[in-house]
Design a protein around this motif. Structure first.
Motif, PDB file in Angstrom:
ATOM      1  N   ASN A  52      -3.649   6.422  -7.605  1.00  0.00           N
ATOM      2  CA  ASN A  52      -3.904   7.046  -6.314  1.00  0.00           C
ATOM      3  C   ASN A  52      -2.840   6.549  -5.328  1.00  0.00           C
ATOM      4  OD1 ASN A  52      -4.849   4.469  -5.312  1.00  0.00           O
ATOM      5  ND2 ASN A  52      -6.828   4.908  -6.273  1.00  0.00           N
ATOM      6  N   GLU A  53      -3.048   6.698  -4.029  1.00  0.00           N
ATOM      7  CA  GLU A  53      -2.039   6.289  -3.053  1.00  0.00           C
ATOM      8  C   GLU A  53      -1.888   4.782  -2.936  1.00  0.00           C
ATOM      9  OE1 GLU A  53      -2.666   8.072   0.742  1.00  0.00           O
ATOM     10  OE2 GLU A  53      -2.205  10.088   0.015  1.00  0.00           O
ATOM     11  N   ARG A  54      -2.818   4.013  -3.448  1.00  0.00           N
ATOM     12  CA  ARG A  54      -2.790   2.557  -3.272  1.00  0.00           C
ATOM     13  C   ARG A  54      -2.585   1.764  -4.562  1.00  0.00           C
ATOM     14  NH1 ARG A  54      -2.293   1.294   2.090  1.00  0.00           N
ATOM     15  NH2 ARG A  54      -3.704   2.540   3.319  1.00  0.00           N
ATOM     16  N   ILE A  55      -2.965   2.310  -5.710  1.00  0.00           N
ATOM     17  CA  ILE A  55      -2.939   1.553  -6.959  1.00  0.00           C
ATOM     18  C   ILE A  55      -2.003   2.218  -7.970  1.00  0.00           C
ATOM     19  CG2 ILE A  55      -4.310   0.721  -8.916  1.00  0.00           C
ATOM     20  CD1 ILE A  55      -6.719   0.669  -6.993  1.00  0.00           C
ATOM     21  N   ARG A  91       0.059  -2.724  -9.297  1.00  0.00           N
ATOM     22  CA  ARG A  91       0.486  -2.890  -7.905  1.00  0.00           C
ATOM     23  C   ARG A  91      -0.545  -2.288  -6.971  1.00  0.00           C
ATOM     24  NH1 ARG A  91       6.224  -0.245  -7.897  1.00  0.00           N
ATOM     25  NH2 ARG A  91       5.300   0.880  -9.611  1.00  0.00           N
ATOM     26  N   TYR A  92      -0.652  -2.928  -5.809  1.00  0.00           N
ATOM     27  CA  TYR A  92      -1.546  -2.440  -4.772  1.00  0.00           C
ATOM     28  C   TYR A  92      -0.756  -2.336  -3.470  1.00  0.00           C
ATOM     29  CZ  TYR A  92      -5.344  -2.051  -1.441  1.00  0.00           C
ATOM     30  OH  TYR A  92      -6.161  -1.618  -0.440  1.00  0.00           O
ATOM     31  N   GLN A  93      -0.790  -1.154  -2.846  1.00  0.00           N
ATOM     32  CA  GLN A  93      -0.087  -0.954  -1.575  1.00  0.00           C
ATOM     33  C   GLN A  93      -0.989  -1.393  -0.432  1.00  0.00           C
ATOM     34  OE1 GLN A  93       1.451   3.022  -1.138  1.00  0.00           O
ATOM     35  NE2 GLN A  93       3.390   2.410  -2.033  1.00  0.00           N
ATOM     36  N   ILE A  94      -0.544  -2.426   0.261  1.00  0.00           N
ATOM     37  CA  ILE A  94      -1.287  -2.947   1.398  1.00  0.00           C
ATOM     38  C   ILE A  94      -1.079  -2.065   2.623  1.00  0.00           C
ATOM     39  CG2 ILE A  94      -1.456  -4.904   2.998  1.00  0.00           C
ATOM     40  CD1 ILE A  94      -0.424  -6.650   0.684  1.00  0.00           C
ATOM     41  N   MET A  95       0.157  -1.608   2.803  1.00  0.00           N
ATOM     42  CA  MET A  95       0.515  -0.860   4.004  1.00  0.00           C
ATOM     43  C   MET A  95       1.512   0.237   3.611  1.00  0.00           C
ATOM     44  SD  MET A  95       2.266  -2.439   7.504  1.00  0.00           S
ATOM     45  CE  MET A  95       2.713  -3.895   6.640  1.00  0.00           C
ATOM     46  N   LEU A  96       1.345   1.414   4.188  1.00  0.00           N
ATOM     47  CA  LEU A  96       2.254   2.525   3.930  1.00  0.00           C
ATOM     48  C   LEU A  96       3.204   2.701   5.109  1.00  0.00           C
ATOM     49  CD1 LEU A  96      -0.244   5.107   2.414  1.00  0.00           C
ATOM     50  CD2 LEU A  96       1.455   3.752   1.206  1.00  0.00           C
ATOM     51  N   THR A 105       6.598  -0.013   3.971  1.00  0.00           N
ATOM     52  CA  THR A 105       5.612  -0.021   2.900  1.00  0.00           C
ATOM     53  C   THR A 105       5.582  -1.440   2.347  1.00  0.00           C
ATOM     54  OG1 THR A 105       5.953   2.285   2.334  1.00  0.00           O
ATOM     55  CG2 THR A 105       5.047   0.889   0.613  1.00  0.00           C
ATOM     56  N   SER A 107       3.720  -3.906  -0.664  1.00  0.00           N
ATOM     57  CA  SER A 107       2.926  -3.900  -1.895  1.00  0.00           C
ATOM     58  C   SER A 107       2.845  -5.296  -2.496  1.00  0.00           C
ATOM     59  CB  SER A 107       3.559  -2.982  -2.944  1.00  0.00           C
ATOM     60  OG  SER A 107       3.656  -1.672  -2.473  1.00  0.00           O
TER      61      SER A 107
END
Length: 182
Positions: A52-55, A91-96, A105, A107
């Motif tokens: 998804n957008e974060r993982i 990976r995990y996106q903390i901030m876009l 961005t 991660s």
């Protein structure tokens, strides 16, 4: 990360040649005759997938070789060839990133390292560390211009078995995104 549900495949080849190395703060020349040295080849394939957008998930595997004649009085080439250390991670996106703001961005990544099959016994410069372990990292990207010019930074630590010291790694650079179709 790639876009949600997107696969990204990245083939990569690297060749390094060295004629000196550092030992106790001094440069040591390994050339017995001109053009002698140490050859190192890496061929890899990186596979990325965003859930998804974060993982997202990533896998990097490949083949490696190292060769030198330096330590052999008869100048016989000594080589080490095999699968390189494989890396797999999440990976995990903390901030876009937001356009036209300083916000990048950001991660974090947790990964595993699986020991390769190259031989390190009796070889002075093996093409890998010969160990498995884990790594943690944090990375950032930011697009500077509408043309796609941007920058990146990545850093982290690797913790491995077989008495391999903990490793700090970092890279910083520029990148250019080229869109072929919209």
């Amino acid at each position: 990360l790639p876009k949600p549900r997107q696969w990204v495949l990245t083939p990569w080849y690297q060749y390094n040649w060295a004629k000196k190395y550092w030992k106790n703060g001094e440069s040591v020349d390994i050339q017995r005759i001109p053009e002698d040295g140490y050859d190192h080849n890496n061929g890899t394939l990186s596979v990325e997938y965003a859930l998804n957008e974060r993982i997202g998930f990533d896998l990097t595997f490949g083949y490696t070789s190292g060769a030198t004649r330096f330590f052999d009085p008869g100048r016989t080439a000594h080589t080490s060839i095999g699968f390189m250390d494989t890396q797999i991670g999440v990976r995990y996106q903390i901030m876009l990133e937001e356009d036209y703001t300083p916000r990048p961005t950001l991660s974090v990544r947790l990964g595993a390292i699986i020991e390769g099959t190259y031989d390190t016994s009796g070889f002075a410069f093996p093409p890998g560390d010969d160990g498995s372990g884990v790594e943690i990292g944090i990375g950032s990207t930011k697009k500077f211009l509408q043309s796609g010019l941007g920058g990146y930074a990545w850093m982290g630590f690797r913790f491995r078995n077989h008495d391999i010291p903990t490793t700090f790694f970092a890279s910083v650079g520029l990148n250019q995104t080229i869109v072929f179709n919209k």
